[in-house]
Design a protein around this motif. Sequence first.
Motif, mmCIF file in Angstrom:
data_model
loop_
_atom_site.group_PDB
_atom_site.id
_atom_site.type_symbol
_atom_site.label_atom_id
_atom_site.label_comp_id
_atom_site.label_asym_id
_atom_site.label_seq_id
_atom_site.Cartn_x
_atom_site.Cartn_y
_atom_site.Cartn_z
ATOM 1 N N GLY A 111 -4.216 1.800 1.956
ATOM 2 C CA GLY A 111 -5.344 0.869 2.010
ATOM 3 C C GLY A 111 -6.732 1.472 2.045
ATOM 4 O O GLY A 111 -7.713 0.800 1.731
ATOM 5 N N GLN A 112 -6.834 2.735 2.397
ATOM 6 C CA GLN A 112 -8.164 3.299 2.667
ATOM 7 C C GLN A 112 -9.137 3.168 1.485
ATOM 8 O O GLN A 112 -10.325 2.937 1.684
ATOM 9 N N ALA A 113 -8.608 3.292 0.267
ATOM 10 C CA ALA A 113 -9.483 3.269 -0.907
ATOM 11 C C ALA A 113 -10.203 1.934 -1.079
ATOM 12 O O ALA A 113 -11.195 1.844 -1.805
ATOM 13 N N PHE A 114 -9.734 0.906 -0.426
ATOM 14 C CA PHE A 114 -10.349 -0.415 -0.566
ATOM 15 C C PHE A 114 -11.502 -0.637 0.421
ATOM 16 O O PHE A 114 -12.082 -1.709 0.454
ATOM 17 N N PHE A 115 -11.773 0.364 1.241
ATOM 18 C CA PHE A 115 -12.838 0.226 2.239
ATOM 19 C C PHE A 115 -14.047 1.046 1.810
ATOM 20 O O PHE A 115 -13.926 2.254 1.569
#
Length: 402
Positions: free
Chosen positions: A363-367
């Motif tokens: 999920g990190q890339a979406f932040f």
Amino acid sequence: MLLQQLFATRTHRMKASEIRELLKLLNRPGLLSFAGGIPDPDLFPAAEFSAAFQAALQPDQQAQALQYSVSEGYLPLRRWIKGEMARMGVPCDIDNILITSGSQQALDYLGKLFLSPNDTALVGWPTYLGALAAFNAYEPRYDQLNPGGNRSPDSYQEAAGAVGSLVKFAYLSPDFANPTGETLSLSGRNALLEMAEQLDCAVIEDGAYQALRYEGAAIPPVLALEIAQKGSIEDCRTIYCGSFSKTLSPGLRMGWVVATKPVIAQMVLLKQAADLHSPTLNQMAVHQVAEACFDSHVAGLRQAYGTRRDAMLSALQDFMPDGVSWTRPEGGMFVWLTLPPHIDTAEVLARALDQENIAFVPGQAFFADGQGCNTLRLSFSVLNEAEIRTGIERLGRLLKQG
Ligand SMILES: Cc1ncc(COP(=O)(O)O)c(C=O)c1O
């Protein structure tokens, strides 16, 4: 000097997308992938497109189909979109509509239109990775959009003002967002409009998944709510981005923008400078297929994807260990998982590929701010129900290992 040293500063924040890099690994035999948020190719209206392309290449049509055309887009397709927008509660004129090469191009143009370096874009934490990629090229500052949450408009303005920045727009995908699958409530949409009014900024509404609802009643688009309040699209600050990618075909790269005439007129200039116009042949084919079968085709997609969503939600219920929570999307293609805070999903992905032959997107890339290490995105759009169950069982086994 290396040519890389001559690249403009706008390239400094561009990096390879984790998802695109991952997609390169996805043809491993037996891999069950929840990673790519792409339509199931078995569900494309291929026969209808074959007929439509043939028709567009007949002698009476081919001169138009193969020729340059106007930047605004193919008139019959814009007329069809006008009808579709009216059905969604968005009455507008043909001149409020621009055809783009996918909604991704619209996001790029909107970044170009609104963002000077250090301007503020409000985006969800998390948000669509492709929107961050599009906006990053214009060197913005980001702040966290949370409609109906506890931030006052003043707090956004103060935070921006402290670094000499101006809030230019709020970007969101109110229906079945990528990556969370969540939908913004009616009161959330109204709160967003109120906040945008106070901040005097634009709202970019990304409707990429809007047609794919599997349960519950549709909520009017933010643009529809604003038109209802103000009486005319010409007084609205919301800019709607539509796409045929999730309903008909992503490969044809067909999307559209609906906005005030001055916004569309400026975007037409951007399009003239960038690619003159979207492919005429594709616009003609999409128009013909949309006329012929849009509603029945989308009804079939809702049925197929809805069943897969149900399979994923019930498998998650059966196989996830304690401490894992997930969203319950009413449509779209994604479920979003939150794991205990100490778990790093990038590290889990490496083990998932290695030990269980499954894939997902960490999920990190979406932040925009690099949070979200303990989150991940699952897509249920391309696997069948049995594969979804098997894949989720494998994921559960892996997560039980800690
Ligand atoms: C939320 C969202 N917006 C826009 C896009 C871009 O879609 P396209 O350019 O194919 O219309 C995507 C693609 O995955 C998406 O998920």
